[in-house]
Design a protein around this motif. Structure first.
Motif, PDB file in Angstrom:
ATOM      1  N   GLU A 116       0.887  -1.316  -0.072  1.00  0.00           N
ATOM      2  CA  GLU A 116      -0.040  -0.162   0.032  1.00  0.00           C
ATOM      3  C   GLU A 116       0.736   1.088  -0.028  1.00  0.00           C
ATOM      4  OE1 GLU A 116      -3.724   1.909   2.383  1.00  0.00           O
ATOM      5  OE2 GLU A 116      -2.874  -0.074   3.221  1.00  0.00           O
ATOM      6  N   LYS A 120       0.837   4.097  -2.872  1.00  0.00           N
ATOM      7  CA  LYS A 120       0.413   5.405  -2.684  1.00  0.00           C
ATOM      8  C   LYS A 120       1.668   6.442  -3.256  1.00  0.00           C
ATOM      9  CE  LYS A 120      -3.010   5.091   0.875  1.00  0.00           C
ATOM     10  NZ  LYS A 120      -3.507   5.320   2.100  1.00  0.00           N
ATOM     11  N   GLU A 123       1.928   6.819  -7.060  1.00  0.00           N
ATOM     12  CA  GLU A 123       0.965   7.709  -7.671  1.00  0.00           C
ATOM     13  C   GLU A 123       1.236   9.118  -7.339  1.00  0.00           C
ATOM     14  OE1 GLU A 123      -3.437   5.544  -7.665  1.00  0.00           O
ATOM     15  OE2 GLU A 123      -2.448   5.585  -5.694  1.00  0.00           O
ATOM     16  N   LYS A 124       1.793   9.475  -6.221  1.00  0.00           N
ATOM     17  CA  LYS A 124       2.080  10.734  -5.950  1.00  0.00           C
ATOM     18  C   LYS A 124       3.239  11.437  -6.591  1.00  0.00           C
ATOM     19  CE  LYS A 124       0.101  11.470  -1.292  1.00  0.00           C
ATOM     20  NZ  LYS A 124       0.487  11.382   0.292  1.00  0.00           N
TER      21      LYS A 124
END
Lengths: 380, 84
Positions: A116, A120, A123-124
């Motif tokens: 996870e 994340k 994606e950033k």
């Protein structure tokens, strides 16, 4: 009024000898600019590494055989997790891929995209990354230096990796890291862990090393002992070792730079050693010294400001071409790092003192010597 | 003459103001955040040093070695910059 006359005379003197002063100011500015640029780069890198060290795990476990690092079996993960006080046990798979025709190499990282935290962060960090699309096939995200390298070598949106068995593995480039992260990601390629294992022909049940944290510092020695009792062929790298490695920027060789700087400044000061005989035309010693002090101080101050402005623009606006190679190397992919502005005013003050005081002294001492001699002798 | 010096003083003031503005308004937080996020993906804090294949690419984790002459210590140019 007296001050105004003095100021007018001072400015007139500066104007009268402008070509001589300009020559001295140009050389002084370059000396200050060079020294300031080196220090700006080193401060910026130190600030970046301090940031990175926050993310540094407390311990890294590697396996050593015959003095060489070898892969760690996956079972060690569970063994480490079972030690009391240990947290955030992270498996890491990475290695350097050698591109023999150009003798250059990339740093390949295998990432568990189903983790996870990793997904994340991806994606950033990589703009417009659709993680589903990215995970739909085996693709990679490359650093800015790798991206340029591939473009220069006609790899349009892919690269053919050759594994140790001679198999060609074609991996499309999905996206690239932001140029702002070049200081850590320039030669980096991230891809799924399984894909990386197939490129390096690694066993599925092995890892490069294992990182973990021990939040309670009092437990560190105890955990180290337990690890060494578990296996005899391990090397444990502590956070302190890595911190030392990066914090010692110019630590023991810094003296070399200081010595070079002092030699340069002393040579320059010898050149500007000059004589004046104003006392012979009716000036008092105090007036002569005052005038020369202010004249020299203005040149020193202007040269210092020039030097700092040049260094700032060179490092933080133009990213220090050439000089950055001294700190980041130039033997592999070229790295265009955007340095984060870090200005230590205490250090600038020290540079000013190291530069200004010898400079002013080099002018005032001979002036004072001449000023105290008899006018008759001075005119001889 | 005095006018010339005043122009020079104005130029210096403008240059110093621009530098101060650049330093103050540089987006440090966004820069730091991007680096921390990249680090959180790879879990390996390392500077991207442009070293030769035989030098220590990841300082502290790997040792310089020459595959052809394993007993011979290759020159690690970066050791002139970073301490051990």
């Amino acid at each position: 009024m007296a001050n105004s006359t003095f100021l007018r005379f001072l400015l007139l003197l500066l104007y009268q000898y402008r070509s001589k002063h300009a020559g001295i100011a140009v050389i002084s500015s370059l000396i200050v600019a060079l020294l300031s640029a080196v220090l700006f780069i080193s401060q910026s890198i130190q600030a970046e590494t301090a940031l990175q060290l926050k993310a540094q795990p407390d311990f890294v476990v590697q396996r050593i055989r015959a003095g060489k690092r070898i892969d760690v079996p996956v079972e060690w993960l569970e063994e480490i997790q079972e030690i009391n006080g240990v947290s955030s046990v992270t498996p890491r798979v990475y290695g350097e891929y050698y591109f023999s025709p150009r003798e250059e190499h990339f740093l390949l990282f295998g990432v568990d995209f189903f983790d996870e935290q990793s997904s994340k962060a991806i994606e950033k960090i990589v703009q417009e990354t659709d993680l589903r699309k990215f995970l739909s096939k085996e693709q990679m995200i490359v650093g800015d230096g790798v991206k340029k390298f591939l473009q220069e070598h006609y790899y349009k949106g892919f690269y053919n990796f050759k594994n140790p068995d001679g198999e060609i593995i074609k991996v499309p480039v999905y996206s690239s890291f932001d140029k702002e992260t070049n200081i850590i990601s320039n030669d980096m390629i991230i891809m799924p862990m399984e894909l990386l294992r197939s490129i390096f022909a690694m066993d599925e049940e092995t890892l490069t090393d294992i990182a973990f944290n021990v939040p309670n510092e009092a437990e560190w020695d105890n955990v180290l002992t337990k690890l060494h009792l578990l296996h005899y062929d391990i090397r444990v790298i502590t956070k302190e070792e890595i911190t030392k490695s990066y914090h010692n920027l110019f630590n023991y060789k810094g003296g070399l730079f200081l010595a070079l700087y002092l030699i340069t400044i002393m040579t320059f000061i010898l050149i500007i050693y000059q004589r004046y005989a104003m006392v012979a035309v009716g000036w008092s010693i105090k007036d002569v010294l005052k005038l020369k002090f202010f004249e020299t101080s203005i040149i020193v101050l202007l040269s210092f400001i020039n030097g700092v402005i040049i260094a700032y623009c060179y490092v933080y606006l133009f990213d220090a071409p050439l000089l950055s190679n001294l700190f980041l190397g130039s033997e592999n992919l070229s790295n265009e790092v955007a340095f984060m502005p870090v200005v230590d005013f205490g250090l600038l003050g020290s540079i000013f003192l190291f530069f200004g005081i010898p400079f002013i002294a080099a002018v005032l001492i001979p002036v004072w010597k001449i000023a105290v001699t008899e006018p008759k002798e001075a005119m001889k | 003459m005095i006018k010339g010096f005043l122009v020079l003083a104005l130029l210096y003031t403008a240059a110093l103001t621009s530098i101060t503005a650049h330093m103050l308004f540089f987006k440090r937080d966004s820069h730091r955040e991007k680096i921390m996020q990249t680090l959180s993906i790879v879990n390996l804090p390392t500077l991207s040093l442009s070293t030769s294949y035989m030098a220590a690419g990841i300082r502290g984790y790997t040792k310089p070695s020459n595959p052809s002459y394993p007993d011979m210590m290759p020159i690690d140019t970066m050791s002139f910059v970073y301490g051990e």
